[in-house]
Design a protein around this motif. Structure first.
Motif, mmCIF file in Angstrom:
data_model
loop_
_atom_site.group_PDB
_atom_site.id
_atom_site.type_symbol
_atom_site.label_atom_id
_atom_site.label_comp_id
_atom_site.label_asym_id
_atom_site.label_seq_id
_atom_site.Cartn_x
_atom_site.Cartn_y
_atom_site.Cartn_z
ATOM 1 N N THR A 134 0.838 -1.203 0.000
ATOM 2 C CA THR A 134 0.000 0.000 0.000
ATOM 3 C C THR A 134 0.872 1.253 0.000
ATOM 4 O OG1 THR A 134 -0.116 -0.271 2.394
ATOM 5 C CG2 THR A 134 -2.043 -0.930 1.127
ATOM 6 N N LYS A 174 1.697 3.582 -3.540
ATOM 7 C CA LYS A 174 0.887 4.756 -3.233
ATOM 8 C C LYS A 174 0.983 5.728 -4.408
ATOM 9 C CE LYS A 174 1.408 7.743 0.594
ATOM 10 N NZ LYS A 174 1.574 7.738 2.035
ATOM 11 N N VAL A 230 -4.377 8.600 -8.628
ATOM 12 C CA VAL A 230 -5.343 8.122 -7.639
ATOM 13 C C VAL A 230 -6.537 7.503 -8.361
ATOM 14 C CG1 VAL A 230 -6.876 8.758 -5.763
ATOM 15 C CG2 VAL A 230 -4.637 9.851 -5.972
ATOM 16 N N THR A 268 -10.991 4.381 0.552
ATOM 17 C CA THR A 268 -11.505 4.970 -0.678
ATOM 18 C C THR A 268 -10.575 6.056 -1.196
ATOM 19 O OG1 THR A 268 -12.931 6.323 0.728
ATOM 20 C CG2 THR A 268 -13.934 4.434 -0.350
ATOM 21 N N GLY A 269 -9.496 6.358 -0.443
ATOM 22 C CA GLY A 269 -8.456 7.247 -0.962
ATOM 23 C C GLY A 269 -8.453 8.664 -0.423
ATOM 24 N N ILE A 310 -4.857 9.746 0.779
ATOM 25 C CA ILE A 310 -3.948 9.679 -0.360
ATOM 26 C C ILE A 310 -4.169 10.828 -1.334
ATOM 27 C CG2 ILE A 310 -3.798 8.357 -2.500
ATOM 28 C CD1 ILE A 310 -3.426 5.878 -0.792
ATOM 29 N N GLN A 325 -6.229 -1.982 -10.574
ATOM 30 C CA GLN A 325 -5.108 -1.599 -9.735
ATOM 31 C C GLN A 325 -4.306 -2.831 -9.316
ATOM 32 O OE1 GLN A 325 -4.504 1.380 -9.658
ATOM 33 N NE2 GLN A 325 -2.830 1.530 -8.187
ATOM 34 N N ARG A 356 -7.453 -0.321 -0.093
ATOM 35 C CA ARG A 356 -6.339 -0.618 0.797
ATOM 36 C C ARG A 356 -6.380 -2.084 1.246
ATOM 37 N NH1 ARG A 356 -6.039 3.739 4.710
ATOM 38 N NH2 ARG A 356 -8.121 3.006 5.171
#
Lengths: 407, 319
Positions: A6, A10, A17, A52-53, A56, A169, A198
């Motif tokens: 993760t 990243k 993203v 869900t980001g 990030i 992903q 994640r």
């Protein structure tokens, strides 16, 4: 070697993203408003399920725009003093070299109990007067604790990622790690994560790190990890539901994969429902569920998911009178096993079919259907013809053995 | 493989389909071939006729001027288009000014793919001619049909099939009993490829070919016992019928649409009241349509089997 995937994968820029395009656009627009003067709402409140980001996106944003990120998490929110120390000054003064500053209050859900309320109040005060943009994150922005704070923030929702996004992903990571992964394997991992990228990446690392290949068989236990008991309970709740609402609710209550659940219901319907007319009605419902699943697949319209659920749960429940002939235990879906067992076999048929097709002027599928059955008998009964034909078709040893094996 | 060993190499070697052969011979004489559709049931000589035409037209080096494509194997129209483009772009250097493209199983192409094919056909009329091979010309779109000369192939008459078998038998030194010959003709029903495959397989099993060897060979070769599956369902054993279905799909790699085709023709031969046959046809049609839309083969076909179980129970009660 021991880096978490993760972290390793990243995203470094906002573009990298995955998903939540709408949210990203909103955030970007809001940050640019600061270029002129502080906007009316000086803080953004990002909320949504884990993985869900949210965090990030903020990190990538700071990097993209060359801003200094001042970041904090739950442990800093304990007391008013701690919050003040962390963000009070940062929010009032610009950085030494004129670099713009972005303040992130991450994981606000971490604030618990009355002791922390002080911290929350200070955060609200800081938001009201800040000279630098502030972003807050939490799973649920509508928690009553946040009601005052919420008034001073612009809310941005982060949606769960789609299975396809997660799958893509995972595929990317596998190729970078040099893991050859079967599509079905990744699909299962992605599906099980139910929108949490994640956890999907963590699962993948646990399953695939240090391996060259990842097959469906390596991951399929994931789906049974939803404890058999849980599945049995859901099945019971569906087959014997007193009304359609109960049947639907059985799925919501349990965290089970829908495609897997359909397999379970499909396997067990004929064992539970003995009356021919009722069985026929139930199978028709499952066929309808499958039809909607196909439509979701071809249109990528996930809204249709509710009908898929309707037919497989409520549809089956109302198809029959619930008069089972004695207690019948639920059975494990055998189709899944047969499918992975026979995959190699079908690949072999296709490969032989192609060789025949080239010689006999026909398609591989047609050859598999029309010629292979006869070829098999010839190979099993006549050594001389077998050798001649194997050479003529240019079959390799595996193919010859496959055709010769008694079945 | 005897199907290839005995495949005619020239139009003059083809014993049947006289009218068609004569027209094709006239193309060779004129050194000009229009775009064609060869339509007809399997094993009636469509591919053979196309290959013979090419060999007669170009002589021994014909492979250079002919390309065989299979619509079922080529992934999508783009592959077909690209292959055709590279093949048809260069002019033929021989005395015939065009090349020939044989597109087999053309009726398996989707409507969209056929539309694209039509444009490709038009663009390369100068340098390439197309022979489309199909079981059903009705599945070829109108605009292509109107641009092609149609040829309808029919099942071989019995005496031709008899001669065919006898010729191979003589050449291979086989002894065929009269009842064995009857059985082969009966089962293959005018499909010469099937005739030849059964003959070769029976010959590989034992010396004299009689009724028994033929039927045992055919029985072993057809694990897809669609009729057995339907009867099992009618008798009320859904779980067993579903297992048979699963074997066909997974073990023997049959496509759902093939199975549905067989179910359809078997249904009308089942011993059930006509009222039910029509009802079942409705369900079969719906399943067929759903499979085309990409639904799950086993689940859809199982729903159909469950209908049969229901039919079986109702019929029994009525008696």
């Amino acid at each position: 070697m021991n880096v978490l995937w993760t972290m390793k994968y990243k995203p470094q820029t906002l573009d990298e993203v995955v998903g939540n395009q709408e949210a990203k656009d909103k955030i970007l627009k809001w940050v640019h408003e600061w270029d002129k003067k502080p906007p009316k709402k000086r803080a953004l409140f990002l909320y949504g399920s884990p993985g869900t980001g949210k965090t990030i996106v903020v990190e990538a944003l700071a990097k993209d725009l060359g801003m200094e990120l001042v970041q904090s998490n739950a442990s800093n929110y304990r007391t008013a003093e701690a919050v003040q120390k962390f963000a009070g000054t940062a929010s009032q003064y610009t950085t030494l070299f004129g670099k713009k500053r972005l303040i992130l209050f991450d994981e606000l859900d971490g604030i618990t109990g009355t002791a922390d309320r002080g911290g929350l109040r200070v955060i609200t005060d800081i938001v009201k007067a800040t000279a630098s943009p502030i972003i807050l994150t939490a799973n649920n922005a509508y928690d009553p604790r946040f009601s005052t704070l919420r008034e001073h923030c612009q809310l941005v929702e982060f949606r769960k990622l789609t299975r396809t996004d997660i799958e893509a992903q995972l595929r990317k990571i596998c190729s970078r790690e040099g893991v050859k992964a079967e599509a079905e394997a990744l699909r299962l991992v992605a599906e099980r994560a139910s929108g949490d990228l994640r956890s999907a990446v963590n699962d993948l690392q646990a399953l695939a790190q240090g391996r060259k290949q990842l097959a469906y068989d390596d991951v399929k236990w994931l789906s049974t990890r939803d404890r058999k008991d849980a599945i049995f309970k859901v099945l019971g709740d569906i087959f014997y539901a007193r009304n359609v609402l109960d049947a639907r609710r059985a799925v919501d209550a349990a965290d089970v994969d829908l495609d897997m659940l359909l397999e379970w219901i499909y396997e067990n319907a004929p064992h539970q429902i003995k009356d021919p007319k009722e069985l026929s009605a139930a199978m028709e419902m499952l066929a309808s569920a499958d039809l909607y699943r196909g439509r979701i697949g071809s249109t990528q319209n996930w809204e249709l998911m509710r009908y898929y659920v309707d037919f497989m749960t409520a549809g089956v429940a109302v198809s029959w009178s619930h008069k089972a002939s004695g207690w019948v235990p639920f059975k494990f879906p055998t189709r899944i096993m047969s499918m992975s067992q026979s995959r190699a076999q079908r690949a072999m048929l296709a490969a032989i079919g192609l060789k025949i097709g080239r010689r006999c002027h026909m398609s591989a599928t047609r050859a598999a259907k029309e010629v292979i059955p006869y070829l098999r008998i010839i190979f099993q009964s006549n050594e001389e013809q077998k050798n001649g034909l194997a050479k003529w078709f240019d079959l390799d040893e595996d193919m010859v053995n496959y055709l010769t094996a008694q079945k | 493989m005897w199907t290839e060993k005995y495949r005619p190499r020239s139009l003059s070697d083809i014993v049947d389909q006289e009218e068609i052969v004569n027209r094709l011979k006239s193309f060779v004489k004129a050194q000009n071939v229009p775009n064609c559709i060869f339509a007809g049931p399997p094993g009636t000589g469509k591919t053979t006729a196309a290959l013979c035409l090419a060999q007669d037209l170009y002589g021994p080096g014909y492979r250079e001027y002919v390309m065989e494509l299979n619509a079922s194997d080529e992934r999508g129209i783009n592959v077909v288009r690209e292959t055709v483009k590279t093949f048809a772009r260069t002019r033929s250097i021989g005395k015939v000014s065009f090349k020939i493209l044989i597109l087999d199983e053309a009726d398996n192409m989707t409507g969209d793919a056929q539309q694209a094919l039509r444009r490709t056909m038009e663009r390369y009329t100068e340098t390439a001619r197309f022979i489309l091979i199909a079981n059903y010309s009705g599945k070829i779109i109108e605009p292509i049909q109107s641009r092609c000369a149609p040829f309808r192939f029919t099942y071989l008459p019995r005496e031709h099939a008899v001669n065919w078998v006898k010729r191979i038998a003589e050449n291979e030194g086989l002894t065929i009993k009269e009842d064995g010959l009857e059985a082969i003709l009966e089962i293959s029903g005018g499909d010469l490829r099937r005739t030849t495959n059964i003959l070769q397989t029976a010959a590989s099993v034992g010396k004299p070919i009689n009724e028994e060897t033929v039927y045992s060979v055919v029985g072993r070769a057809n694990p897809a016992d669609v009729q057995g599956m339907l009867l099992t369902a009618l008798n009320g054993d859904f779980v067993e019928a579903r297992k048979k279905l699963r074997d066909m799909l997974l073990k023997y790699g049959l496509a759902g649409t093939d199975i549905i085709g067989q179910i359809h023709s078997e249904t009308f031969r089942l011993n059930v009241p006509d009222k039910w046959k029509v009802k079942l046809a409705d369900v079969i049609g719906e399943v067929d349509f759903r499979l085309l839309q990409g639904s799950n083969e086993e689940i859809q076909l199982s729903a159909l089997l469950a209908k049969l179980v229901e039919a079986g129970a109702e019929i029994k009660r009525g008696q």
